[in-house]
Design a protein around this motif. Structure first.
Motif, PDB file in Angstrom:
ATOM      1  N   ARG A  41      35.234  -2.646   2.590  1.00 55.32           N
ATOM      2  CA  ARG A  41      35.492  -1.457   3.388  1.00 55.32           C
ATOM      3  C   ARG A  41      34.331  -0.478   3.155  1.00 55.32           C
ATOM      4  N   PRO A  42      33.243  -0.658   3.878  1.00 59.10           N
ATOM      5  CA  PRO A  42      32.027   0.118   3.561  1.00 59.10           C
ATOM      6  C   PRO A  42      32.215   1.637   3.547  1.00 59.10           C
ATOM      7  N   ALA A  43      32.955   2.188   4.489  1.00 62.01           N
ATOM      8  CA  ALA A  43      33.093   3.655   4.492  1.00 62.01           C
ATOM      9  C   ALA A  43      33.853   4.115   3.255  1.00 62.01           C
ATOM     10  N   GLU A  44      34.886   3.375   2.891  1.00 63.38           N
ATOM     11  CA  GLU A  44      35.614   3.729   1.669  1.00 63.38           C
ATOM     12  C   GLU A  44      34.713   3.556   0.442  1.00 63.38           C
ATOM     13  N   TRP A  45      33.937   2.482   0.435  1.00 63.03           N
ATOM     14  CA  TRP A  45      33.012   2.224  -0.678  1.00 63.03           C
ATOM     15  C   TRP A  45      32.084   3.406  -0.887  1.00 63.03           C
ATOM     16  N   ARG A  46      31.479   3.861   0.223  1.00 64.87           N
ATOM     17  CA  ARG A  46      30.502   4.955   0.099  1.00 64.87           C
ATOM     18  C   ARG A  46      31.176   6.226  -0.419  1.00 64.87           C
ATOM     19  N   ALA A  47      32.348   6.530   0.089  1.00 64.05           N
ATOM     20  CA  ALA A  47      33.038   7.741  -0.361  1.00 64.05           C
ATOM     21  C   ALA A  47      33.447   7.621  -1.830  1.00 64.05           C
ATOM     22  N   PHE A  48      33.902   6.431  -2.191  1.00 65.42           N
ATOM     23  CA  PHE A  48      34.345   6.213  -3.570  1.00 65.42           C
ATOM     24  C   PHE A  48      33.204   6.452  -4.553  1.00 65.42           C
ATOM     25  N   PHE A  49      32.054   5.840  -4.291  1.00 59.94           N
ATOM     26  CA  PHE A  49      30.970   5.969  -5.268  1.00 59.94           C
ATOM     27  C   PHE A  49      30.310   7.343  -5.209  1.00 59.94           C
ATOM     28  N   ALA A  50      30.314   7.970  -4.044  1.00 59.12           N
ATOM     29  CA  ALA A  50      29.812   9.345  -3.976  1.00 59.12           C
ATOM     30  C   ALA A  50      30.706  10.260  -4.819  1.00 59.12           C
TER      31      ALA A  50
ATOM     32  N   PHE B  49      36.065  14.492   1.962  1.00 65.65           N
ATOM     33  CA  PHE B  49      36.330  14.402   3.407  1.00 65.65           C
ATOM     34  C   PHE B  49      35.823  13.086   4.003  1.00 65.65           C
ATOM     35  N   ALA B  50      34.783  12.535   3.411  1.00 65.65           N
ATOM     36  CA  ALA B  50      34.349  11.210   3.871  1.00 65.65           C
ATOM     37  C   ALA B  50      35.447  10.172   3.592  1.00 65.65           C
ATOM     38  N   TYR B  51      36.031  10.274   2.424  1.00 67.61           N
ATOM     39  CA  TYR B  51      37.114   9.345   2.055  1.00 67.61           C
ATOM     40  C   TYR B  51      38.311   9.571   2.981  1.00 67.61           C
ATOM     41  N   HIS B  52      38.631  10.827   3.168  1.00 70.09           N
ATOM     42  CA  HIS B  52      39.752  11.168   4.053  1.00 70.09           C
ATOM     43  C   HIS B  52      39.574  10.540   5.435  1.00 70.09           C
ATOM     44  N   ASP B  53      38.416  10.752   6.001  1.00 71.39           N
ATOM     45  CA  ASP B  53      38.197  10.259   7.356  1.00 71.39           C
ATOM     46  C   ASP B  53      38.199   8.724   7.411  1.00 71.39           C
ATOM     47  N   ALA B  54      37.696   8.116   6.346  1.00 69.18           N
ATOM     48  CA  ALA B  54      37.667   6.644   6.312  1.00 69.18           C
ATOM     49  C   ALA B  54      39.071   6.047   6.289  1.00 69.18           C
ATOM     50  N   LEU B  55      40.032   6.829   5.845  1.00 64.06           N
ATOM     51  CA  LEU B  55      41.406   6.327   5.755  1.00 64.06           C
ATOM     52  C   LEU B  55      42.310   6.817   6.880  1.00 64.06           C
ATOM     53  N   MET B  56      42.077   8.039   7.346  1.00 66.94           N
ATOM     54  CA  MET B  56      43.048   8.652   8.237  1.00 66.94           C
ATOM     55  C   MET B  56      42.666   8.564   9.705  1.00 66.94           C
TER      56      MET B  56
END
Lengths: 202, 202, 202, 202, 202, 202
Positions: A41-50, B49-56
């Motif tokens: 899940r690339p978008a989740e990956w990027r947010a997680f590590f950021a 917010f990146a994480y939020h958007d990736a999930l929601m």
């Protein structure tokens, strides 16, 4: 148990993720499983590590002059991850804790019972606050901040402690629900006199 | 209680954050407090917010063909945030849940007791899984995934449910520990026939 | 879900119960479900409402000069009913709380987390005592009464707080076990500037 | 400990309450403390005993043809009062349970652990339902009613079990919070071959 | 329920065990079930009773000048066994407690709620410490020892309290898991003016 | 923290205890702290180690043909001691578990979350039973024994599992209450390819 969420092939990953994975492998000698487990899940990956880096790399954090050392950050992770019974995080971050604190016994101690660990009274107060955020965040009150202040932690430090706890509460749930296993390398790291290399802190 | 972590002035914020705040204000008619409360830590803000958007935001998520509707995602947030006793998230996401589901009563129902809510058996199974990830993630087993499959949720949907729960577990702890209060506007949204505008979903 | 315990027909009810139901309907514009749900057991119905009135109508109570306002009584009900996860009582009494206190946000606040609610320190102490009676009545000790006294509550006030909590603990269990649903009218009451009429306080 | 809520003088009580107290004394040989402890609040006293009689005196109850015996009603009280750690109710109702069931050991057994008590499978199912209403009423579901039906309990019996549990949950909280002590006479009643007289069942 | 672990025949037991069983029978008039239930494992039997005597028989204990009376030792057993819901130990040791303390009501009181029992403040402190060792031994801290010292208990007394609690935690688990039932004789012992004989203290 | 219960001098110990301590030191290369910590109470010491050997040394146990291996006995100890948060037992018995099972990772796995450990389904069932005896012994029922039987464990094996769990529940409470610390040697044992010597199994 069979893997419900198999790791993606390295070559199928977006370039930025692939580059990071290779960099970590170069530094640590292996790829910690969390880098591959979340990569599907690339978008989740990027947010997680950021998020991870914003909290765990002091110099890049929102509180660069804060008083928490790298080792203390890992101590929070190990202790609260044990409260959440997350195998991946206790083993992986316990390893990094041992290395940063240069104390080969401390990770096992805080994972089993932080009240019996060989840590400073200041670190004990830090972990008491973290455990309350982990388990009873609805009950945090002024007295909890005052207990931190008695040991020199200001409100920015309190934010760091709480945010690290909160972020790894997320990480714990993702690892436990998905069956993420720690790499075998983590179990021994920091226990023997000379670890081969500095590990990647995730 | 006095605010321990005051909001930064809008003009002191980095451009990207400021732009997002203004965009949200334009859409919703007010700025949800979470946008300002976290802005004092820009790197954490961006990751959050990146994480939020990736999930929601389903279309931007790692599972764009997944079966969870926007309303169901908010239903997970409202239910698990109530389990964590997070005032901000129950009130703010309860508002968005009412709007997306077009059911003015459902947010109060799932917040008090999802077992008594007027929801479908499929949604009940979704919330049972979410509550287990929220409260007992160490005990998730194959049977929990099978209970989801009986209602048509595949493993990617399970990941969505778990990740939303885990992310808002983080959000709940940040809001509760720091004393974040919901904007008064949220309390009434979606309860009366015509809400003024579509709100910003955070 | 289908109703396991259907409401009796109004005309089949004993005269005193029927008269009360009609009176409530006249005042509130609708019949709160608890009046019909319990009416299938007339002797229990009579005892229930006699007990209710003895505790909630200050002027008819055993402590007519007590210091608890009507709004505060409802605040106790809403808070402890949320701890017991009783949908009917949280929604119905939350409505009456909003009206009596003239605070449209307070019911949602105490239902989610009374520690974060916009209430006075005296009300906070009142709710702390109520929650201990609700959840740990075996552990009530002198120190709990002293904490009340520090805010001007005497032992008769303490009795009021405890008795209201205990009575609605009964009500919560009856409503939850039997699947009693709140009337839709309650959800919006007291949230908008002018509620149509004064509601019946049950 | 000194009594926070002293008993009123008998002569100061309203006539109906005084008459009942004297009647009980005549029958049982002593006045169970609950009759005097609650008498300081006459309206509450009347509602309490009306409710009690509506549930515990089968012939006057809303389910006169129900299947619960008097002894089984007291068994529910003793078991759930032990779960609430209420000294008065465990001791007083344990005594009445022994007498009605003519089993001198059963009260101690259900008070410590109803799973190990010498009772019928039907009574075990009855107590399992009661304990769930006592401790987790929000989680009662269809399966709980079905478990009762397997032992011949219909929905009216389920109502009886739940209502008795709910009412004594109120009683437990009042007794514990106010420090009500059981009369010494209760401790031995029903243990020795011939109890002096039939006791008053409260 | 049928016995999963039947008692061995007396004549099949090793001589030392058989001799002890006969001695106990001679003294108490019956053989407490624990002597037979554990006898199927002679080595465990010997260790169990050696441990028991080392803790419960003050003159043979490691703290012969300690301040705990025999009655107080039994009070610890009865209270913590109730917390563990062990029917055998609550009934058997409650009997011995009544006899040693010469208080026919105290066993029922501490079993239901030691906070409401008619005991001294010193005994209350003793039981608070025991309950913490029983339920939260990982959280015992200096403050817990100081609370004992305020009532004259030194560290050797603290060891006695903790060790008795720990040993009967073992006993509770063995009795509950194996379905051990108390002998009927125990239920009445010490309640009536003259118990026939001094019982064997196990 | 300073030691509340200092170890006795070796030369002050009774001969039998001194001999055992020296024997252990000879075998393991160091004296596990439990041998000295309990030695201040010789009668308790003797009973403790007699009980230990009766349960942990299969050939001397009451079930010499039982199906639990030495490693599995240690697995029960490590898992339940972690549930009780006992630092000494998790570290010391985790070491012995690694050696007997020849699996350097398994101790950390079961200590954090036995559900995620790399063990056989049979061992998982064994640990599920042990955890129920450890945490909810009052709720053990026939179904729990049947779950064991499905994996080939008979009632004697169930006794072994329960007794080991119960005995180490005692040990955990003694170690935690008294602040017993594991010897540093235990932390690394069984993790590196060749442990220097076979350790003493306590």
């Amino acid at each position: 148990m069979p893997t419900r969420y198999p790791f993606p092939e390295l070559n199928t990953l977006p370039e930025d993720i692939k580059a990071k994975v290779l960099e970590v492998q170069e530094k640590a000698g292996f790829v910690p499983n969390v880098f591959l487990a979340l990569a599907r899940r690339p978008a989740e990956w990027r947010a997680f590590f950021a998020y991870h880096d914003a909290l765990m790399l002091k110099e890049e954090s929102g509180n660069p002059s804060g008083s928490l050392t790298k080792g203390e950050r890992e101590m929070i992770v190990t202790t609260t991850s044990a409260a959440n019974k997350c195998l991946y995080c206790v083993v992986a971050h316990g390893a990094i804790l041992r290395i940063h604190e240069k104390k080969p016994l401390v990770a096992d101690q805080v994972a089993v019972n932080h009240r019996k660990a060989d840590i400073s009274p200041r670190q004990r107060a830090m972990l008491d606050f973290a455990m309350k955020v982990c388990l009873q965040s609805d009950q945090i009150e002024d007295a909890d901040f005052e207990a931190l202040q008695a040991h020199g932690f200001d409100d920015e430090d309190a934010w760091d402690i709480a945010a690290i706890t909160a972020f790894f509460g997320l990480s714990n749930r993702m690892a436990s629900f998905s069956g993420m296993q720690p790499n075998p390398e983590f179990y021994l790291m920091g226990r023997v006199p000379k670890p081969p290399k500095a590990p990647q802190p995730v």
